[in-house]
Scaffold this active site. Structure first.
Site, PDB file in Angstrom:
ATOM      1  N   ARG A 174       2.211   0.301  20.904  1.00 17.77           N
ATOM      2  CA  ARG A 174       2.025   0.337  19.864  1.00 17.77           C
ATOM      3  C   ARG A 174       3.682  -0.305  19.892  1.00 17.77           C
ATOM      4  NH1 ARG A 174      -1.569   2.622  21.065  1.00 17.77           N
ATOM      5  NH2 ARG A 174      -2.154   4.768  20.520  1.00 17.77           N
ATOM      6  N   SER A 224       0.384   8.947  13.446  1.00 16.25           N
ATOM      7  CA  SER A 224       1.328   9.704  13.684  1.00 16.25           C
ATOM      8  C   SER A 224       2.722   8.772  13.372  1.00 16.25           C
ATOM      9  CB  SER A 224       1.152   8.816  15.887  1.00 16.25           C
ATOM     10  OG  SER A 224      -0.088  10.147  16.068  1.00 16.25           O
ATOM     11  N   GLU A 294       6.990   6.185  14.889  1.00 17.30           N
ATOM     12  CA  GLU A 294       5.745   4.430  14.622  1.00 17.30           C
ATOM     13  C   GLU A 294       5.798   4.206  13.238  1.00 17.30           C
ATOM     14  OE1 GLU A 294       2.731   5.622  17.252  1.00 17.30           O
ATOM     15  OE2 GLU A 294       1.133   4.865  15.911  1.00 17.30           O
TER      16      GLU A 294
HETATM   17  C1  LIG Z   1      -5.264   9.463   9.348  1.00 16.39           C
HETATM   18  C2  LIG Z   1      -4.585   8.180  10.475  1.00 16.39           C
HETATM   19  C3  LIG Z   1      -4.594   8.456  11.349  1.00 16.39           C
HETATM   20  C4  LIG Z   1      -4.435   7.345  12.446  1.00 16.39           C
HETATM   21  N1  LIG Z   1      -3.918   7.403  14.034  1.00 16.39           N
HETATM   22  C5  LIG Z   1      -4.029   6.255  14.580  1.00 16.39           C
HETATM   23  C6  LIG Z   1      -3.971   6.256  15.558  1.00 16.39           C
HETATM   24  O1  LIG Z   1      -5.148   6.919  16.461  1.00 16.39           O
HETATM   25  N2  LIG Z   1      -4.193   5.253  16.920  1.00 16.39           N
HETATM   26  C7  LIG Z   1      -2.647   4.091  15.991  1.00 16.39           C
HETATM   27  O2  LIG Z   1      -2.834   3.308  17.022  1.00 16.39           O
HETATM   28  N3  LIG Z   1      -2.225   4.359  15.158  1.00 16.39           N
HETATM   29  C8  LIG Z   1      -3.069   5.056  13.753  1.00 16.39           C
HETATM   30  N4  LIG Z   1      -2.338   5.492  13.288  1.00 16.39           N
HETATM   31  C9  LIG Z   1      -1.337   4.507  12.472  1.00 16.39           C
HETATM   32  C10 LIG Z   1      -2.449   3.436  11.428  1.00 16.39           C
HETATM   33  O3  LIG Z   1      -3.135   3.273  10.701  1.00 16.39           O
HETATM   34  C11 LIG Z   1      -2.246   1.780  12.508  1.00 16.39           C
HETATM   35  O4  LIG Z   1      -1.178   1.955  12.881  1.00 16.39           O
HETATM   36  C12 LIG Z   1      -3.316   0.556  11.419  1.00 16.39           C
HETATM   37  O5  LIG Z   1      -2.868  -0.190  13.231  1.00 16.39           O
HETATM   38  C13 LIG Z   1      -1.946   0.197  10.465  1.00 16.39           C
HETATM   39  O6  LIG Z   1      -3.022  -0.888  10.361  1.00 16.39           O
HETATM   40  P1  LIG Z   1      -2.705  -1.138   8.648  1.00 16.39           P
HETATM   41  O7  LIG Z   1      -3.551  -2.761   8.300  1.00 16.39           O
HETATM   42  O8  LIG Z   1      -2.666  -0.135   7.754  1.00 16.39           O
HETATM   43  O9  LIG Z   1      -1.588  -2.102   8.637  1.00 16.39           O
HETATM   44  P2  LIG Z   1      -0.143  -1.665   7.135  1.00 16.39           P
HETATM   45  O10 LIG Z   1      -0.199  -0.233   7.624  1.00 16.39           O
HETATM   46  O11 LIG Z   1      -0.487  -1.741   5.962  1.00 16.39           O
HETATM   47  O12 LIG Z   1       1.426  -2.651   8.255  1.00 16.39           O
HETATM   48  C14 LIG Z   1       1.548  -1.805   9.323  1.00 16.39           C
HETATM   49  C15 LIG Z   1       2.564  -2.739   9.444  1.00 16.39           C
HETATM   50  O13 LIG Z   1       2.144  -4.185   9.696  1.00 16.39           O
HETATM   51  C16 LIG Z   1       2.486  -5.381   9.123  1.00 16.39           C
HETATM   52  N5  LIG Z   1       1.420  -5.904   8.796  1.00 16.39           N
HETATM   53  C17 LIG Z   1      -0.243  -5.792   8.441  1.00 16.39           C
HETATM   54  N6  LIG Z   1      -1.330  -6.765   8.087  1.00 16.39           N
HETATM   55  C18 LIG Z   1      -0.221  -7.432   8.741  1.00 16.39           C
HETATM   56  C19 LIG Z   1      -0.897  -8.453   8.152  1.00 16.39           C
HETATM   57  N7  LIG Z   1      -2.041  -9.155   8.781  1.00 16.39           N
HETATM   58  N8  LIG Z   1      -0.193  -9.758   9.432  1.00 16.39           N
HETATM   59  C20 LIG Z   1       1.365  -9.939  10.188  1.00 16.39           C
HETATM   60  N9  LIG Z   1       1.603  -8.927   9.695  1.00 16.39           N
HETATM   61  C21 LIG Z   1       0.991  -7.786   9.378  1.00 16.39           C
HETATM   62  C22 LIG Z   1       2.447  -4.730   7.878  1.00 16.39           C
HETATM   63  O14 LIG Z   1       3.289  -5.883   6.893  1.00 16.39           O
HETATM   64  C23 LIG Z   1       3.602  -3.681   8.346  1.00 16.39           C
HETATM   65  O15 LIG Z   1       5.000  -3.894   8.309  1.00 16.39           O
HETATM   66  C24 LIG Z   1      -3.633   6.820  11.447  1.00 16.39           C
HETATM   67  C25 LIG Z   1      -3.101   6.251  10.298  1.00 16.39           C
HETATM   68  C26 LIG Z   1      -3.140   7.867  10.056  1.00 16.39           C
HETATM   69  C27 LIG Z   1      -3.187   7.538   8.217  1.00 16.39           C
END
Ligand SMILES: Cc1cc2nc3c(=O)[nH]c(=O)nc-3n(C[C@H](O)[C@H](O)[C@H](O)COP(=O)(O)OP(=O)(O)OC[C@H]3O[C@@H](n4cnc5c(N)ncnc54)[C@H](O)[C@@H]3O)c2cc1C
Length: 312
Positions: A174, A224, A294
């Site tokens: 992560r 998480s 996280e």
């Molecule tokens: C129900 C649920 C289940 C989940 N299960 C998991 C799991 O099993 N495993 C896991 O790892 N995660 C899980 N997550 C967490 C999440 O989905 C992941 O961390 C995912 O990768 C975040 O992506 P996002 O596009 O939503 O990022 P965001 O939440 O929009 O952003 C997260 C960070 O990344 C940065 N960011 C986003 N896109 C970019 C880009 N293109 N360039 C530079 N920086 C960027 C943002 O500025 C921010 O700092 C879960 C979340 C939920 C709600």
């Protein structure tokens, strides 16, 4: 709205530029105040142009994906929020090469490649984030993660677009270099998957989906809340500490999964932080283990550490 809208942004995005856009509806937590300026970027060029124009104008900016790993304060975010809706992807079932815009949704890429008989991203079907967010967080589940299949990412670095091989992103559990170097923006990613019988890939997809339905809540949240500490599960520690079902305001430590804090009734940023604090102090006292979030905290001035959150 504190900032004058830079002319370059007004000209390039026109009607698409929103002012004082409420962020809560864009997030999986359903928590968070307004962005001064907001653009839903539909292409890699939109993202690059918005970031470059904001940098030129000295306007703070942040790129967000599906907002599934962020907790945003009710005071919102100052400057420009670029929400990444650049969501195209293509793949070649023969070679296993998958090319994605960074706003492509992980569940769509995981499900469609599995259906086409490509193995390697089946675990992504239950992660409601974008490819870009996944590359930044090194998202993963069920023993797989982004770093296992990423070949390279297209990165925007102060106006320059270049391809970074996966190894240059320094992924671990992560973690990636992109969490330290916040000026780097993921515009796209290429994954290399392995051709496989579609039925086998789909069976894995089904079993991962079933496992989530059985073990995880569906209320708004961010997945998480804590990283797993070495050789332990944060959820199991919170469960053993007897904290499942603990409530603060509208937020709840899920009775179904100890590492999920969910928004059950108009929870606030402070409600969620209060439960994070309860979980951290109780687990530290009972087991001598420090839990680290996280989920990322975002406030008016951008990203915040938990210490900074306490000083808000
Ligand atoms: C129900 C649920 C289940 C989940 N299960 C998991 C799991 O099993 N495993 C896991 O790892 N995660 C899980 N997550 C967490 C999440 O989905 C992941 O961390 C995912 O990768 C975040 O992506 P996002 O596009 O939503 O990022 P965001 O939440 O929009 O952003 C997260 C960070 O990344 C940065 N960011 C986003 N896109 C970019 C880009 N293109 N360039 C530079 N920086 C960027 C943002 O500025 C921010 O700092 C879960 C979340 C939920 C709600």
């Amino acid at each position: 709205m504190r900032y004058v809208i830079p002319e370059q942004i007004r000209r390039r995005f026109g009607e698409a530029l929103r002012i004082d856009e409420p962020l809560a509806p864009h997030t999986s937590f359903r928590i968070g105040g307004p962005a001064d300026l907001f653009i839903a970027a539909r292409t890699r060029d939109d993202i690059a142009d918005a970031v470059t124009a904001a940098e030129a104008a000295g306007l703070p900016w942040i790129v967000l994906g599906r907002c599934s790993n962020v907790l945003i304060h009710e005071d919102g975010i100052r400057g420009l929020v670029i929400r990444n809706d650049a969501s195209s992807f293509t793949f070649d079932p023969r070679t296993g090469v998958v090319q994605c815009d960074s706003g492509a949704r992980l569940p769509s890429v995981g499900a469609q490649t599995a259906r086409a008989g490509l193995a390697g991203l089946e675990w992504a079907v239950g992660i409601p984030g974008s490819v870009g967010g996944g590359v930044v967080m090194n998202a993963g589940a069920h023993g797989g993660c982004i770093a296992d299949v990423l070949a390279y990412a297209e990165i925007l670095d102060h106006g320059q677009r270049s391809q970074y091989p996966a190894a240059a992103l320094e992924h671990s559990y992560r973690v990636s270099r992109l969490q330290r170097e916040r000026d780097l923006v993921v515009l796209g990613a290429e994954f290399h998957l392995t051709p496989c019988a579609p039925a086998e890939c789909l069976a894995r997809v089904q079993s991962f989906r079933r496992h989530r339905q059985e073990t995880q809540p569906t209320d708004p949240g961010a997945g998480s809340i804590f990283r797993n500490p070495p050789q332990a599960s944060a959820g199991a520690l919170i469960d053993r500490a007897g904290l499942k079902g603990t409530r603060h305001g509208g937020a709840l430590i899920s009775p179904k999964h100890g590492n999920f804090i969910v928004n059950v009734d108009h929870a606030t940023f402070a409600d969620v932080v209060a439960l994070i604090d309860v979980a951290r102090t109780t687990v530290a006292r009972q087991f001598g283990i420090d839990l680290h979030p996280e989920v990322e905290f975002l406030g008016p001035e951008g990203r915040l550490s938990l210490d900074e959150v306490h000083r808000l």
